[in-house]
Design a protein around this motif. Sequence first.
Motif, PDB file in Angstrom:
ATOM      1  N   VAL A  93       0.845  -1.193   0.000  1.00  0.00           N
ATOM      2  CA  VAL A  93       0.000   0.000   0.000  1.00  0.00           C
ATOM      3  C   VAL A  93       0.882   1.245   0.000  1.00  0.00           C
ATOM      4  O   VAL A  93       2.105   1.163  -0.013  1.00  0.00           O
ATOM      5  N   GLY A  94       0.235   2.428   0.016  1.00  0.00           N
ATOM      6  CA  GLY A  94       0.938   3.689   0.089  1.00  0.00           C
ATOM      7  C   GLY A  94       1.114   4.171   1.521  1.00  0.00           C
ATOM      8  O   GLY A  94       0.608   3.563   2.474  1.00  0.00           O
ATOM      9  N   HIS A  95       1.798   5.303   1.663  1.00  0.00           N
ATOM     10  CA  HIS A  95       2.171   5.832   2.982  1.00  0.00           C
ATOM     11  C   HIS A  95       0.962   6.000   3.899  1.00  0.00           C
ATOM     12  O   HIS A  95       0.957   5.485   5.026  1.00  0.00           O
ATOM     13  N   PHE A  96      -0.062   6.699   3.448  1.00  0.00           N
ATOM     14  CA  PHE A  96      -1.202   6.995   4.315  1.00  0.00           C
ATOM     15  C   PHE A  96      -2.194   5.847   4.408  1.00  0.00           C
ATOM     16  O   PHE A  96      -3.083   5.854   5.261  1.00  0.00           O
ATOM     17  N   ASP A  97      -2.027   4.835   3.542  1.00  0.00           N
ATOM     18  CA  ASP A  97      -2.947   3.690   3.562  1.00  0.00           C
ATOM     19  C   ASP A  97      -2.757   2.815   4.791  1.00  0.00           C
ATOM     20  O   ASP A  97      -3.671   2.069   5.175  1.00  0.00           O
ATOM     21  N   LEU A  98      -1.581   2.878   5.404  1.00  0.00           N
ATOM     22  CA  LEU A  98      -1.348   2.051   6.586  1.00  0.00           C
ATOM     23  C   LEU A  98      -2.202   2.479   7.777  1.00  0.00           C
ATOM     24  O   LEU A  98      -2.284   1.760   8.770  1.00  0.00           O
ATOM     25  N   TYR A  99      -2.837   3.633   7.664  1.00  0.00           N
ATOM     26  CA  TYR A  99      -3.681   4.122   8.748  1.00  0.00           C
ATOM     27  C   TYR A  99      -5.153   3.771   8.569  1.00  0.00           C
ATOM     28  O   TYR A  99      -5.974   4.137   9.421  1.00  0.00           O
ATOM     29  N   HIS A 100      -5.498   3.092   7.487  1.00  0.00           N
ATOM     30  CA  HIS A 100      -6.910   2.921   7.165  1.00  0.00           C
ATOM     31  C   HIS A 100      -7.204   1.512   6.641  1.00  0.00           C
ATOM     32  O   HIS A 100      -6.336   0.854   6.075  1.00  0.00           O
ATOM     33  N   GLY A 101      -8.453   1.090   6.827  1.00  0.00           N
ATOM     34  CA  GLY A 101      -8.970  -0.102   6.167  1.00  0.00           C
ATOM     35  C   GLY A 101      -8.234  -1.384   6.503  1.00  0.00           C
ATOM     36  O   GLY A 101      -7.729  -1.581   7.614  1.00  0.00           O
ATOM     37  N   ASP A 102      -8.179  -2.278   5.511  1.00  0.00           N
ATOM     38  CA  ASP A 102      -7.584  -3.598   5.716  1.00  0.00           C
ATOM     39  C   ASP A 102      -6.103  -3.503   6.069  1.00  0.00           C
ATOM     40  O   ASP A 102      -5.599  -4.310   6.863  1.00  0.00           O
ATOM     41  N   ALA A 103      -5.392  -2.549   5.459  1.00  0.00           N
ATOM     42  CA  ALA A 103      -3.963  -2.407   5.755  1.00  0.00           C
ATOM     43  C   ALA A 103      -3.757  -2.057   7.225  1.00  0.00           C
ATOM     44  O   ALA A 103      -2.878  -2.622   7.893  1.00  0.00           O
ATOM     45  N   PHE A 104      -4.570  -1.144   7.727  1.00  0.00           N
ATOM     46  CA  PHE A 104      -4.470  -0.800   9.148  1.00  0.00           C
ATOM     47  C   PHE A 104      -4.725  -2.014  10.032  1.00  0.00           C
ATOM     48  O   PHE A 104      -4.003  -2.239  11.019  1.00  0.00           O
ATOM     49  N   GLU A 105      -5.746  -2.780   9.711  1.00  0.00           N
ATOM     50  CA  GLU A 105      -6.070  -3.942  10.536  1.00  0.00           C
ATOM     51  C   GLU A 105      -4.898  -4.915  10.599  1.00  0.00           C
ATOM     52  O   GLU A 105      -4.587  -5.464  11.665  1.00  0.00           O
ATOM     53  N   GLN A 106      -4.232  -5.132   9.465  1.00  0.00           N
ATOM     54  CA  GLN A 106      -3.097  -6.055   9.448  1.00  0.00           C
ATOM     55  C   GLN A 106      -1.910  -5.479  10.223  1.00  0.00           C
ATOM     56  O   GLN A 106      -1.258  -6.179  11.011  1.00  0.00           O
ATOM     57  N   VAL A 107      -1.634  -4.196  10.000  1.00  0.00           N
ATOM     58  CA  VAL A 107      -0.524  -3.549  10.714  1.00  0.00           C
ATOM     59  C   VAL A 107      -0.770  -3.559  12.222  1.00  0.00           C
ATOM     60  O   VAL A 107       0.130  -3.896  13.003  1.00  0.00           O
ATOM     61  N   ALA A 108      -1.981  -3.209  12.626  1.00  0.00           N
ATOM     62  CA  ALA A 108      -2.297  -3.183  14.059  1.00  0.00           C
ATOM     63  C   ALA A 108      -2.159  -4.569  14.676  1.00  0.00           C
ATOM     64  O   ALA A 108      -1.633  -4.715  15.790  1.00  0.00           O
ATOM     65  N   ALA A 109      -2.622  -5.597  13.963  1.00  0.00           N
ATOM     66  CA  ALA A 109      -2.506  -6.963  14.478  1.00  0.00           C
ATOM     67  C   ALA A 109      -1.038  -7.365  14.624  1.00  0.00           C
ATOM     68  O   ALA A 109      -0.648  -7.983  15.627  1.00  0.00           O
ATOM     69  N   ASP A 110      -0.211  -7.019  13.631  1.00  0.00           N
ATOM     70  CA  ASP A 110       1.215  -7.348  13.707  1.00  0.00           C
ATOM     71  C   ASP A 110       1.893  -6.607  14.855  1.00  0.00           C
ATOM     72  O   ASP A 110       2.750  -7.167  15.551  1.00  0.00           O
ATOM     73  N   GLN A 111       1.506  -5.371  15.062  1.00  0.00           N
ATOM     74  CA  GLN A 111       2.124  -4.592  16.137  1.00  0.00           C
ATOM     75  C   GLN A 111       1.688  -5.079  17.517  1.00  0.00           C
ATOM     76  O   GLN A 111       2.499  -5.119  18.444  1.00  0.00           O
ATOM     77  N   VAL A 112       0.424  -5.471  17.637  1.00  0.00           N
ATOM     78  CA  VAL A 112      -0.038  -6.039  18.907  1.00  0.00           C
ATOM     79  C   VAL A 112       0.726  -7.317  19.229  1.00  0.00           C
ATOM     80  O   VAL A 112       1.175  -7.534  20.360  1.00  0.00           O
ATOM     81  N   ALA A 113       0.887  -8.171  18.227  1.00  0.00           N
ATOM     82  CA  ALA A 113       1.617  -9.427  18.440  1.00  0.00           C
ATOM     83  C   ALA A 113       3.069  -9.150  18.859  1.00  0.00           C
ATOM     84  O   ALA A 113       3.609  -9.820  19.753  1.00  0.00           O
ATOM     85  N   PHE A 114       3.692  -8.166  18.224  1.00  0.00           N
ATOM     86  CA  PHE A 114       5.077  -7.802  18.560  1.00  0.00           C
ATOM     87  C   PHE A 114       5.164  -7.292  20.000  1.00  0.00           C
ATOM     88  O   PHE A 114       6.049  -7.689  20.769  1.00  0.00           O
ATOM     89  N   LEU A 115       4.242  -6.419  20.379  1.00  0.00           N
ATOM     90  CA  LEU A 115       4.273  -5.870  21.736  1.00  0.00           C
ATOM     91  C   LEU A 115       4.001  -6.946  22.779  1.00  0.00           C
ATOM     92  O   LEU A 115       4.647  -6.975  23.840  1.00  0.00           O
TER      93      LEU A 115
END
Length: 306
Positions: free
Chosen positions: A277-299
Amino acid sequence: MAIETTSFESRGERCAATWYLPDAVGERWPCVVLANGFSGTRDWILPDFCRRFAAAGIAALAFDYRHLGESGGAPRQIVDVGEQRADLLAALAHARRDPRIDPRRVALWGTSLGGSHALTVAADDPDLAALILNMPAIDALSGANVEEKRKRAGVSRARTVAITLRLVGAALRDLSRAARRADPLYLGVYGEPGEAFFTDPELAPRFRRVAEGSPTWQNRVAARFLLGAPRYRSGTFERVKAPILICLAEHDLEVSADFIRAKAKGAARVDIRTYPVGHFDLYHGDAFEQVAADQVAFLRAHLGPR
């Protein structure tokens, strides 16, 4: 989850902040302190991440840098790299002082320009438990996708040079105003080439939604930022002791993913994830959900039970 307003002091000014706290009792919570990106206020982007972290049992602290949002500091809408890093250090100290937080399980999270702040602070903090960098803008020149942005906009190199000179001229005039204690000369965060920092027409709907949904955010920043934008210092990644998760956008026009990968090779413990995705896409929609899940798992992996 509980949401509490709080504040702390940074260099004599009040920084407004918000706690997102887990619905749990007993042992002290792990915590992540979030640093927003360029011009960002704590009601933009951060609440969605904070809620995910708190739901996972990790307290989250979001704050406004001085001169922005609901924090103190005059004149308004100043983005100063050194001052914002001081604010992040003060936020980190505030989190560690809170009796509900386990100071040995505190992480930093930074996005875009905030990623540069978080990386620099982490390099000097051997007690940090983890570090998340979301598309970190660690170098405004070498790490920027200037050529790709030019091609996307369909602007010639000569026109790009002219626009750049116009922006630098505005920054110099603003710096002169600062020396005379006059009101700042502002540029738009988003707008027309030569008048704003972000100009991609495809971003217009994004920034309209920001203006509608984030009432403390303003579409203007003092032009002087251009003369103090961050530059990467060699060896910074190597000095970070904490495990690092870097989330990159494959089609990022603001931050060079290749530059970040090259610099991060020296880190002792780093996990790099790239999303299509693009820079601002990581904050929205499906990309956000995947990023947030990966970050939760890391934390969870690195801030787990003592």
